[in-house]
Enzyme design. Structure first.
Site, PDB file in Angstrom:
ATOM      1  N   GLU A   1       0.834  -1.214   0.000  1.00  0.00           N
ATOM      2  CA  GLU A   1       0.000   0.000   0.000  1.00  0.00           C
ATOM      3  C   GLU A   1       0.863   1.256   0.000  1.00  0.00           C
ATOM      4  OE1 GLU A   1      -3.117   0.009  -1.164  1.00  0.00           O
ATOM      5  OE2 GLU A   1      -3.624  -1.377   0.452  1.00  0.00           O
ATOM      6  N   HIS A   2       0.483   2.201  -0.827  1.00  0.00           N
ATOM      7  CA  HIS A   2       1.229   3.452  -0.993  1.00  0.00           C
ATOM      8  C   HIS A   2       2.661   3.194  -1.448  1.00  0.00           C
ATOM      9  CE1 HIS A   2      -1.874   6.268   0.334  1.00  0.00           C
ATOM     10  NE2 HIS A   2      -2.243   5.318   1.173  1.00  0.00           N
TER      11      HIS A   2
ATOM     12  N   ASP B   1       2.925   2.295  -4.901  1.00  0.00           N
ATOM     13  CA  ASP B   1       2.877   2.331  -6.377  1.00  0.00           C
ATOM     14  C   ASP B   1       3.350   3.654  -6.972  1.00  0.00           C
ATOM     15  OD1 ASP B   1       0.551   3.755  -5.703  1.00  0.00           O
ATOM     16  OD2 ASP B   1      -0.660   2.838  -7.286  1.00  0.00           O
TER      17      ASP B   1
ATOM     18  N   SER C   1     -26.078   7.529 -15.508  1.00  0.00           N
ATOM     19  CA  SER C   1     -25.732   6.505 -14.524  1.00  0.00           C
ATOM     20  C   SER C   1     -26.953   6.139 -13.693  1.00  0.00           C
ATOM     21  CB  SER C   1     -24.618   6.996 -13.588  1.00  0.00           C
ATOM     22  OG  SER C   1     -24.521   6.113 -12.483  1.00  0.00           O
TER      23      SER C   1
ATOM     24  N   SER D   1     -16.143   3.280  -1.192  1.00  0.00           N
ATOM     25  CA  SER D   1     -15.626   2.248  -0.298  1.00  0.00           C
ATOM     26  C   SER D   1     -14.127   2.026  -0.437  1.00  0.00           C
ATOM     27  CB  SER D   1     -16.342   0.933  -0.579  1.00  0.00           C
ATOM     28  OG  SER D   1     -16.097   0.583  -1.925  1.00  0.00           O
TER      29      SER D   1
ATOM     30  N   LEU E   1     -12.805   0.682  -3.077  1.00  0.00           N
ATOM     31  CA  LEU E   1     -12.582  -0.510  -3.911  1.00  0.00           C
ATOM     32  C   LEU E   1     -12.453  -0.105  -5.374  1.00  0.00           C
ATOM     33  CD1 LEU E   1     -15.104  -2.976  -2.199  1.00  0.00           C
ATOM     34  CD2 LEU E   1     -12.653  -2.735  -1.769  1.00  0.00           C
TER      35      LEU E   1
ATOM     36  N   ASP F   1      -4.564   0.849  -9.231  1.00  0.00           N
ATOM     37  CA  ASP F   1      -5.999   0.587  -9.365  1.00  0.00           C
ATOM     38  C   ASP F   1      -6.382   0.335 -10.819  1.00  0.00           C
ATOM     39  OD1 ASP F   1      -5.845   1.231  -6.734  1.00  0.00           O
ATOM     40  OD2 ASP F   1      -6.929   3.126  -6.898  1.00  0.00           O
TER      41      ASP F   1
HETATM   42  C1  GLA Z   1      -5.226   4.683  -4.103  1.00  0.00           C
HETATM   43  C2  GLA Z   1      -4.476   5.024  -5.378  1.00  0.00           C
HETATM   44  C3  GLA Z   1      -3.460   3.937  -5.748  1.00  0.00           C
HETATM   45  C4  GLA Z   1      -2.566   3.593  -4.555  1.00  0.00           C
HETATM   46  C5  GLA Z   1      -3.409   3.375  -3.295  1.00  0.00           C
HETATM   47  C6  GLA Z   1      -2.560   3.206  -2.073  1.00  0.00           C
HETATM   48  O1  GLA Z   1      -6.043   3.566  -4.292  1.00  0.00           O
HETATM   49  O2  GLA Z   1      -5.375   5.203  -6.453  1.00  0.00           O
HETATM   50  O3  GLA Z   1      -2.698   4.340  -6.852  1.00  0.00           O
HETATM   51  O4  GLA Z   1      -1.597   4.565  -4.351  1.00  0.00           O
HETATM   52  O5  GLA Z   1      -4.313   4.431  -3.044  1.00  0.00           O
HETATM   53  O6  GLA Z   1      -1.800   2.046  -2.161  1.00  0.00           O
END
Ligand code: GLA
Length: 394
Positions: free
Chosen positions: A33-34, A36, A67, A125, A127, A174
């Site tokens: 996480e964090h 990328d 939508s 959320s 996601l 993502d």
């Molecule tokens: C968000 C961003 C991703 C990534 C995450 C943390 O989802 O869109 O690029 O940095 O936070 O891992």
């Protein structure tokens, strides 16, 4: 679902001649996480929930966007030759951003489109409902206009849309996960060069459980950009004493040797998270490959601690969910997932413990936070794609 979407399309746009159905998943990140935007590794997978669209070309030179999730906004019509961010266009800025990015990079938008969207990813959320919507739009543009773009390129165009059109400086995780997902696999992606492998997720007697904190994210995006620039400042200072391209290149030991080059103690902690989390992700994937799911879970837990203490992106809601999860029998690992500041946690829970997990963690959350959390037992699905065409639609 299919029938309902085509019916709605007909109601909104008159008929469904030449329309086709598309789907794009949401994603959950298992670990990494964090990392990328620091040239590190991530390990996300696509979900079997996501965003659907029915779309076709029109002859009006207008993008007519609707939508079902924002039905009260009605059809939003924008020019198909010039795409401009407008606050009042709200969710439409995501598809518009992708159209803009295609156009900017020399993939012409040859005509208008009628598009109906419907998403079943819980709102806000974490996601990746926005990445899902963006990549979905990319798939529609490729299909309708015959552009020669592969799924990796679509994910990059979608990221460009998010960064430059919508102003969120996100990394590639993502959009890549949503575009490249594979059923029953997670993607081990090196964000430094976009090389990746698929790792089968074989969880005998256990499942992935997502808990949504239902906390609205509010200021998340500005904090997100702040974290990113703190990492950039730390990197620039490290580069004065060691030639590295990004924090993801450093091992823990190398980081400890150079960390004093970072002047601000807060930025030391931010960079430490980026470096350690990246190494943890590499180790977690190795553990999984060796069938050591217990170690994988332990590394998930450590990831949360680092996000809580060093990176400071958890908050009381996510901490409550994760700390309650850690107390439950049958929990292999649990951590926040995504950007943080609200959103979701991801846990690996043994099958026969899932019911009591949901009950107990739900109860503790409600008691402490004062409102409900929602739980989803999810499956790993495929990436964004065209599903089918409405043959002989009327
Ligand atoms: C968000 C961003 C991703 C990534 C995450 C943390 O989802 O869109 O690029 O940095 O936070 O891992």
């Amino acid at each position: 679902m299919r029938e309902e979407l085509f019916e709605k399309f007909e109601e909104v746009f008159g008929d469904s001649r030449d329309a086709a159905l598309y789907f794009s998943p949401g994603r959950v990140n298992l670990i990494g996480e964090h990392t990328d935007y620091n040239g590190g590794h991530v390990f996300p997978c696509a979900l079997n929930i996501g965003t659907y669209a029915v779309a076709r070309k029109n002859s009006q030179n207008k993008m007519n966007l609707y939508s079902m999730n924002f039905a009260s906004m009605g059809v939003v019509s924008v020019s198909a030759s010039e795409f401009v961010y407008k606050k009042e266009d709200d969710w439409c800025n995501y598809p518009k951003g992708v159209m803009w990015a295609f156009q900017q990079e020399g993939y012409p938008i040859a005509s208008g489109l009628d598009i109906l969207y419907f998403g079943n990813i819980p709102n806000g959320s974490g996601l990746s409902s926005s990445a899902s919507l963006e990549v979905l739009t990319g798939v529609i543009l490729k299909d309708c206009f015959g552009h020669d773009v592969d799924m990796v390129k679509i994910s990059l165009l979608a990221q460009k849309a998010e960064n430059q059109f919508n102003g969120v400086n996100c990394g590639i995780m993502d959009q890549f996960a949503v575009a490249m997902g594979k059923k029953d696999h997670a993607i081990f992606l090196d964000t430094a060069d976009l090389s990746y492998t698929y790792a089968p997720i074989r969880l005998d007697h256990a499942k992935i459980v997502i808990a949504s904190s239902n906390k609205k994210r509010g200021l998340a995006d500005s904090k997100y950009n702040e974290r990113r620039s703190q990492c950039e400042t730390a990197l620039a200072q490290i580069q004065k004493v060691k030639p590295v391209k990004n924090l993801g290149e450093l091992t823990e030991k190398e980081f400890e040797e150079v960390k004093d080059a970072i002047s601000d103690p807060v930025n030391i902690r931010r960079a430490r998270h980026a470096v350690y989390e990246n190494q943890r992700t590499i180790r977690a994937v190795q553990a999984l490959q060796q069938g050591d799911i217990a170690l994988f879970g332990k590394l998930m837990n450590e990831s949360h601690v680092s996000l809580r203490d060093d990176y400071e992106v958890t908050g009381v809601e996510l901490d409550t969910l994760v700390e309650a999860a850690w107390e439950q029998e049958g929990v292999i690992g649990s951590r926040m997932t995504g950007a943080g500041f609200g959103g979701c946690t991801v846990s690996i829970v043994e099958d026969d413990a899932i019911d009591s997990f949901i009950e107990q963690v739900g109860k503790k959350y409600q008691e402490r936070i004062g409102y409900k959390a929602d739980f989803y037992v999810v499956e790993i699905g495929d990436g964004a794609r065209k599903l089918d065409t409405c043959e002989g639609g009327n």
